[in-house]
Every structure is written in C-alpha cells, then in structure tokens.
Write an enzyme that holds these catalytic residues in place. Structure first.
Site, PDB file in Angstrom:
ATOM      1  N   PHE A  63       0.942  -1.109  -0.029  1.00 19.71           N
ATOM      2  CA  PHE A  63       0.238  -0.028   0.011  1.00 19.71           C
ATOM      3  C   PHE A  63       0.878   1.327  -0.109  1.00 19.71           C
ATOM      4  CE2 PHE A  63      -3.958  -2.035   1.662  1.00 19.71           C
ATOM      5  CZ  PHE A  63      -4.388  -2.398   0.421  1.00 19.71           C
ATOM      6  N   LYS A 147       9.321 -10.469   6.676  1.00 20.30           N
ATOM      7  CA  LYS A 147       9.357 -10.779   5.136  1.00 20.30           C
ATOM      8  C   LYS A 147      10.611 -10.412   4.672  1.00 20.30           C
ATOM      9  CE  LYS A 147       8.172 -10.520   0.822  1.00 20.30           C
ATOM     10  NZ  LYS A 147       7.597  -9.415   0.008  1.00 20.30           N
ATOM     11  N   ASP A 302      -0.628  -9.900  -4.214  1.00 23.05           N
ATOM     12  CA  ASP A 302       0.508  -9.101  -4.407  1.00 23.05           C
ATOM     13  C   ASP A 302       0.195  -7.873  -5.343  1.00 23.05           C
ATOM     14  OD1 ASP A 302       3.199  -8.415  -4.636  1.00 23.05           O
ATOM     15  OD2 ASP A 302       3.609  -9.841  -6.342  1.00 23.05           O
ATOM     16  N   GLY A 321       5.002  -4.623 -11.343  1.00 20.13           N
ATOM     17  CA  GLY A 321       3.845  -4.526 -10.531  1.00 20.13           C
ATOM     18  C   GLY A 321       2.674  -4.116 -10.854  1.00 20.13           C
TER      19      GLY A 321
END
Length: 442
Positions: A63, A147, A302, A321
């Site tokens: 985000f 992560k 994703d 992306g």
C-alpha cells in the site's frame, strides 16, 4: 434493547459445515449465533440468493505508505480492498523509510488504525542490520511476521546470501515470508533483457532463477528447523518441488499467475510486467495443478500499484507490479464458475488458510466467537471490470474490460457493513489483527 445488533438471513453460508442455508447473528462485532436464528435485531439483512463467505484475507499487498503515496496509501489501498470484498490485509515493508524498526512499524500501525477501511497486519522487513532485533519485532502487536526479499528489492531490504537468510531464520520463531528469486542469477542474466520488449522479462527472470532460490530457501529452512512461506509461485517446477517439503514450506499463489499467460505481454505490454513474471500457459497450468492437489495453501494478490507514468517507461525502465486487491475476489469467483476450483477451496485459500498458517486470532471462520468478518457474494452476477471501478490511486487494472461471473456485493468487518452493493456505507475503522503467537500478556 435488541437481542442482536444484526442478523444476516436467508444466505447460503460457506464454512466448516460446507455450504448450506443459515442465519448469522452478530453482537459487539462477534458472531454469537449461527443456524436458524430467532430473536430481534437492530438490523436484519436479507441475503436471499447470495453466498456469505468468511471474510477474505489478502495476505500480500503493497500500500506504499509511507514515502510512495503518489502510487497508493493505506486509505486508498484499503478502500480498494473493501470494494472488492476483502476484509483484511497483510501489508509489506518495502516503503520509504523501510518497515524494519519498532519505530517505523508502530508508526504504520498508528497510521492505519481507524483510517484503513479493513483490518490489517504489517510485515516487518528482515535485513542484515536488524537481525538481532527480529525476535522482538516479529511479536509486536499487529505484526504478520518477517518478510525477506532474496531478490527484487533495493537497499538493505535485499538479503540475497544464504548466510544472511540463515541468520534471520535462526533468530525468529514465527513463519517467515519470502520473495524467492535468485539475485545472483538475476545480475548475471541482465543482458537478456531486450530494450522496449517486456516479453523478455520472463526470459531474464527465468523459471531457473525462481527454482534456484526456492531450493536454497528450503535447504535453509531444514537446516534451521524453521517454517517458511514462499510467496507468489510462478513456475510448475517449484510447485512439484514444494510438494515434497510441505512440513517446512507453505505456498502462496496469485490470481494473475492463475489467469494471465504469455499473451498478456502482447495485450498489456509493461502493464503485465511484475516479479516474478507472468509466464506461459504450461506454467499457469502447473500452478493450477498445485491448487487442485492442495500444495498451494493460500491466495494473495501481490497488489503492487504504480502510476501509469511509471508503467509507461520503456522496458526495462518500466516498474514491475500491478493492482490486484480489488480484483482478487471477482477474478477468482469467475474461475470458480468456470469449474477451475470449488467455492469451498476458494474459502480455504482466502480465510481458513491464512488463519491456519499465520495463527490469526478470531478471524478466518464463520463460527460463534469469531469476529463477524464476512464477504457476501453473488455467484451469478455478471459484471465487467473497468479501470473506473478501481479505487487504487494508480487507477488501472490489467483486467480492464474483462467480464466475470461472480461479484462481491458486501464487505462486513467486525459486524459493520463497510461496503454494500458497490457503495461505501461505513466510515473507516480498521484495526490491527491479533495473532496467536503474539497475544498480549496481562
């Protein structure tokens, strides 16, 4: 005073009992009765002809806040989530500054609380520099875990070496999530990128690049006796390999790797570019096999938005992306209607699965005592996905113009109707998720 806050009546409920007619009664944000519910409520919602699923949890979104909010922020990203039927998200640490310290993590929790439209958890980024603190950081309230980027990141968030990954795994106790592409091979293969040709992206980022890293990662998990979660599997070979290592490795797949193939580069150009890349039909079918045979545990979108300007740069300067959180439910319901997976399997991968893998407290099931997080869908409704429908600040979707069967009509978060029939009906009141491995003491 009414016995219940809300009763959702006449729906087909999909939960641990399978699929069947049931009412759901809610009080104080929790499910308090299930089945044939009698009694009065402040609101009765007639869901005749609709299915109610446990709230969909998207366990991989970007985000972009802080630092990259021209693409997205916590408010716009979560608005897209609830408009698409998603009740909770796990958000990633590759922000600016990176989410790698207690201060940056707690600042994001504060920024999301009562501002995000859905509930949320944030990953803490694992680096060479913060490895000594990770055992504490991964237990912070609202943390989904650690992560690690073994490929495709910048600065200190990239941990490409086995020694660095091993040190992180030895330190932590929770399941850690990994972007698994071999950075050393990516560097060696950069010459395979063809200027102006995004279809060379999967040539550069080949199946071998992914497979090499995943085998290294599994070996490190075995060496350290730790659990790993391998994100966005893009190759048939990884799916076959990971079937042999389910004791240590859980597996995420994405809607775009299940939906798009090599023809996307002709239709979409750089708008189909992402990491790991969309590959050919053989790999797509290999991923579907992993869904069918249970090797794939969960679905994550994703969601990784970039502006049109950033996507319009000539390849390879174009950004990798695409948006995805708002289209996860309709895209996958279309696959359900096409017979690619059952509705029960979709539920398993979007609510039961996240609950099981990450130990989310009180979410992921339609059961008494759980949060009243519900995704209400019309399985028969046909709609065309458009850029205009997308709430992401990026303002586009690779599925623009695609007609699907199956559509989210309601998003209920802790008993509050947040989205209903395409309208935002409740102001933002998102809260951090709680996890069994880091419940507060006292």
């Amino acid at each position: 005073m009414a016995q219940y806050d809300t009763i959702f009546k006449n729906a087909t409920v999909v939960n641990h009992d399978g699929e069947g007619q049931a009412d759901i009664a809610v009080k104080g944000g929790k499910i308090v009765a299930l089945g044939t519910v009698t009694g009065d409520a402040a609101e009765v919602v007639d869901c005749k002809g609709l299915h109610i699923l446990p709230g969909v949890i998207d366990t991989q979104v970007h985000f972009r806040e802080p630092g990259l909010t021209h693409k997205e922020d916590l408010e716009t990203g979560s608005l897209g989530a609830v408009m698409g039927g998603v009740t909770g998200v796990f958000e990633m640490p590759n922000t600016n500054p990176l989410t790698t310290t207690r201060e940056t993590f707690e600042a994001k929790i504060a920024a999301g609380t009562n501002r995000m439209h859905c509930d949320f958890a944030f990953y803490i980024g694992g680096t060479h520099e913060n490895v000594g603190e990770l055992a504490t950081l991964e237990k912070l309230p609202g943390c989904a875990g650690v992560k690690v980027f073994m490929g495709s990141s910048t600065g200190s968030l990239l941990v490409q070496d086995d020694a660095g990954v091993e040190a992180i795994l030895r330190t932590i106790s929770r399941r850690a999530a990994f972007h698994s592409e071999d950075e050393y091979m990516l560097e060696e293969r950069k010459h395979l990128r063809v200027a102006g040709d995004p279809s060379s992206h999967p040539v550069w980022r080949s199946p071998e690049v992914a497979m090499s890293c995943t085998t290294r990662l599994v070996n490190l998990a075995r060496k350290t006796g730790k659990r790993i979660h391998v994100l966005h599997i893009s190759t048939k070979e990884e799916m076959v390999y990971l079937a042999e290592h389910k004791d240590v490795a859980s597996v995420e797949v994405t809607p775009h790797h299940l939906t798009l193939d090599e023809t996307a580069y002709t239709r979409l150009g750089t708008y189909a570019q992402m990491n790991p890349p969309v590959r050919d039909k053989d790999h797509r079918e290999g991923i579907w096999k992993g869904v069918a045979n249970g090797v794939a545990d969960i679905l994550g979108s994703d969601h990784a938005p970039h502006t049109r300007e950033e996507k319009d740069h000539p390849y390879p300067d174009s950004h990798s992306g695409m948006t995805g959180v708002q289209t996860l439910v309709p895209t996958m319901l279309d696959h359900v209607n096409a017979g690619k997976l059952s509705l029960q399997r979709f539920v398993d991968m979007t609510s039961h699965g996240p609950n099981r893998l990450f130990g989310i407290a009180g979410k992921g099931r339609i059961a008494v005592g759980y949060d009243a997080d519900l995704t209400v869908v019309d399985l028969k409704r046909r709609e065309t996905i458009t850029n205009a429908w997308i709430k992401s600040r990026a303002g586009w979707t690779p599925y623009d113009g695609v007609t699907v069967t199956g559509w989210p009509v309601g998003t209920v978060v802790r008993g509050h109707k947040v989205m209903w029939q395409g309208e935002l009906v409740t102001p933002s009141q998102g809260q951090p998720m709680r996890f069994l491995e880091s419940l507060p003491q006292g």
